[in-house]
Design an enzyme around this catalytic site. Sequence first.
Site, PDB file in Angstrom:
ATOM      1  N   ASP A  50       0.825  -1.215   0.000  1.00 59.47           N
ATOM      2  CA  ASP A  50       0.000   0.000   0.000  1.00 59.47           C
ATOM      3  C   ASP A  50       0.856   1.261   0.000  1.00 59.47           C
ATOM      4  O   ASP A  50       0.662   2.158  -0.816  1.00 59.47           O
ATOM      5  CB  ASP A  50      -0.930   0.065   1.222  1.00 59.47           C
ATOM      6  CG  ASP A  50      -1.791  -1.173   1.358  1.00 59.47           C
ATOM      7  OD1 ASP A  50      -1.476  -2.199   0.732  1.00 59.47           O
ATOM      8  OD2 ASP A  50      -2.772  -1.105   2.109  1.00 59.47           O
ATOM      9  N   ARG A 107       0.089   4.288  18.028  1.00 61.53           N
ATOM     10  CA  ARG A 107      -0.267   5.297  17.023  1.00 61.53           C
ATOM     11  C   ARG A 107       0.079   6.728  17.425  1.00 61.53           C
ATOM     12  O   ARG A 107       0.618   7.479  16.612  1.00 61.53           O
ATOM     13  CB  ARG A 107      -1.754   5.183  16.641  1.00 61.53           C
ATOM     14  CG  ARG A 107      -2.160   3.870  15.968  1.00 61.53           C
ATOM     15  CD  ARG A 107      -1.164   3.396  14.975  1.00 61.53           C
ATOM     16  NE  ARG A 107      -1.642   2.313  14.105  1.00 61.53           N
ATOM     17  CZ  ARG A 107      -0.863   1.613  13.316  1.00 61.53           C
ATOM     18  NH1 ARG A 107       0.440   1.861  13.267  1.00 61.53           N
ATOM     19  NH2 ARG A 107      -1.356   0.668  12.553  1.00 61.53           N
ATOM     20  N   ASP A 157      -7.201   3.214  12.937  1.00 59.95           N
ATOM     21  CA  ASP A 157      -5.868   3.795  12.871  1.00 59.95           C
ATOM     22  C   ASP A 157      -5.841   5.176  12.219  1.00 59.95           C
ATOM     23  O   ASP A 157      -5.100   6.056  12.645  1.00 59.95           O
ATOM     24  CB  ASP A 157      -4.913   2.840  12.151  1.00 59.95           C
ATOM     25  CG  ASP A 157      -4.654   1.589  12.986  1.00 59.95           C
ATOM     26  OD1 ASP A 157      -4.545   1.723  14.221  1.00 59.95           O
ATOM     27  OD2 ASP A 157      -4.581   0.495  12.418  1.00 59.95           O
ATOM     28  N   SER A 188      -4.610  -9.188   7.736  1.00 57.74           N
ATOM     29  CA  SER A 188      -3.809  -7.980   7.944  1.00 57.74           C
ATOM     30  C   SER A 188      -3.092  -8.075   9.293  1.00 57.74           C
ATOM     31  O   SER A 188      -3.675  -8.454  10.299  1.00 57.74           O
ATOM     32  CB  SER A 188      -4.738  -6.768   7.897  1.00 57.74           C
ATOM     33  OG  SER A 188      -4.226  -5.718   8.679  1.00 57.74           O
TER      34      SER A 188
HETATM   35  N1  ARG Z   1      -8.390  -3.684  16.002  1.00 54.09           N
HETATM   36  C1  ARG Z   1      -7.160  -3.255  16.566  1.00 54.09           C
HETATM   37  C2  ARG Z   1      -7.218  -1.791  16.879  1.00 54.09           C
HETATM   38  O1  ARG Z   1      -8.044  -1.109  16.393  1.00 54.09           O
HETATM   39  C3  ARG Z   1      -5.989  -3.608  15.685  1.00 54.09           C
HETATM   40  C4  ARG Z   1      -5.824  -2.774  14.468  1.00 54.09           C
HETATM   41  C5  ARG Z   1      -4.750  -3.307  13.584  1.00 54.09           C
HETATM   42  N2  ARG Z   1      -4.358  -2.354  12.574  1.00 54.09           N
HETATM   43  C6  ARG Z   1      -3.827  -2.687  11.410  1.00 54.09           C
HETATM   44  N3  ARG Z   1      -3.503  -1.707  10.618  1.00 54.09           N
HETATM   45  N4  ARG Z   1      -3.637  -3.924  11.046  1.00 54.09           N
HETATM   46  O2  ARG Z   1      -6.440  -1.303  17.623  1.00 54.09           O
END
Ligand code: ARG
Length: 412
Positions: free
Chosen positions: A15, A96, A125, A177
Amino acid sequence: MAKEKVVLAYSGGLDTSVIVKWLREKYDYEIVAVTADVGQGETELTGLEEKAINSGAAQVFVEDIREELVTDYIFPMVQSGAVYEGKYLLGTAIARPVIGKRLVEIAEKVGAGAIAHGATGKGNDQVRFEFAIKALNPYLKIIAPWREWEFKSRSDCIEYAREKSIPIPVTAEKPYSIDRNLWHISFEGGILEDPAREPDGGMFRLTCDPLDAPDQPEEISISWEKGIPCAINDKELAPLELVMELNRIAGKHGIGRIDLVENRLLGMKSRGVYETPGGTILAFAHRELEHYTLDRETLHYKEAVALKYAELIYYGLWFTPLREALDAFIRTTQETVSGKIKLKLYKGNIVVGGRESQHTLYHQGMATFEADELFDQKDAEGFINLYGLPLTIKGMMNRKSRQGHEQEVAKN
Ligand code: ARG
């Protein structure tokens, strides 16, 4: 005239490689690729600079922010007791804000006017990155290609990459992912989207299957100073080392696997599977020490604060007045959270092996079932009479109205 610069949160995956090209074509930006080393591991980090340049970046930064992540974000989170929806130890969410902070710092350093990221328009995110950026520098433009471009899927991205001869990262196509850092790995999407199905065992990377874990329990101790873990088995360790060492020990015993259907900030439920080996042990031991050292009212109040604190982290509201205010409260509560917790680790389980603290409020003389001089059992009678007064009065009223009703019935 020099081109305008954009800082791109760059991972080296498909990406963000496509995004480099797309940003140049669409906005004619000069791309400054920034990768934060949050402990995602060598495989993700090696060859990154070259890869970014080959994709069309003008400049690359690889920033080691592991120490900062542990000390200023993860440990305060441990002190708070935050766990989202009773299970998720917030491994992605907590990383983050600190990544966002570094993106802003670099944007300011190189004089970029914008920050771009590769988070999709459905997830948490994007919110977390953008809240951090807005809080720290609201004048930076934010670009989220996934919300803007016409690609709908990974295969669209691959097609574009082929068309534009962007080198496609040779990582094998994964059926889900993954987000990895020093605190956890998350798995989402793909074959995990069916909550009726258990994750396939081969997916996990930090923990073994509890069934394959050693048949003998392992005893360890964790020492704490004001709510901060500082030693394993009496050996002092720096924060980062301590977390890595616990990951290793816990992983060996199959500790820290979590499978959860969670509520995302944007409203939908989503299924996530996580491995947080060291974090699971730290959360457990910290809670145990608090049970031993905090007074009842503080402990109970802190449980409510932990729920709020978990929401703040999950929602990306780290750089906010409320989080800072809660930190002040939490810091005060941790003054006496020092001591040692012994644990036994056995096939995915953690069992308390013992507690030691000079600050404990546990008083054997008070709690004992044996004869004692400290506590006069007669005092309990007055306590029960007064504390129970409201329910005594309510009981009297109930009986009186029932009697009145019975007399009514008898008269007719
Ligand atoms: N669901 C989790 C959260 O919101 C994990 C997110 C994982 N993010 C990713 N870009 N794979 O914190």
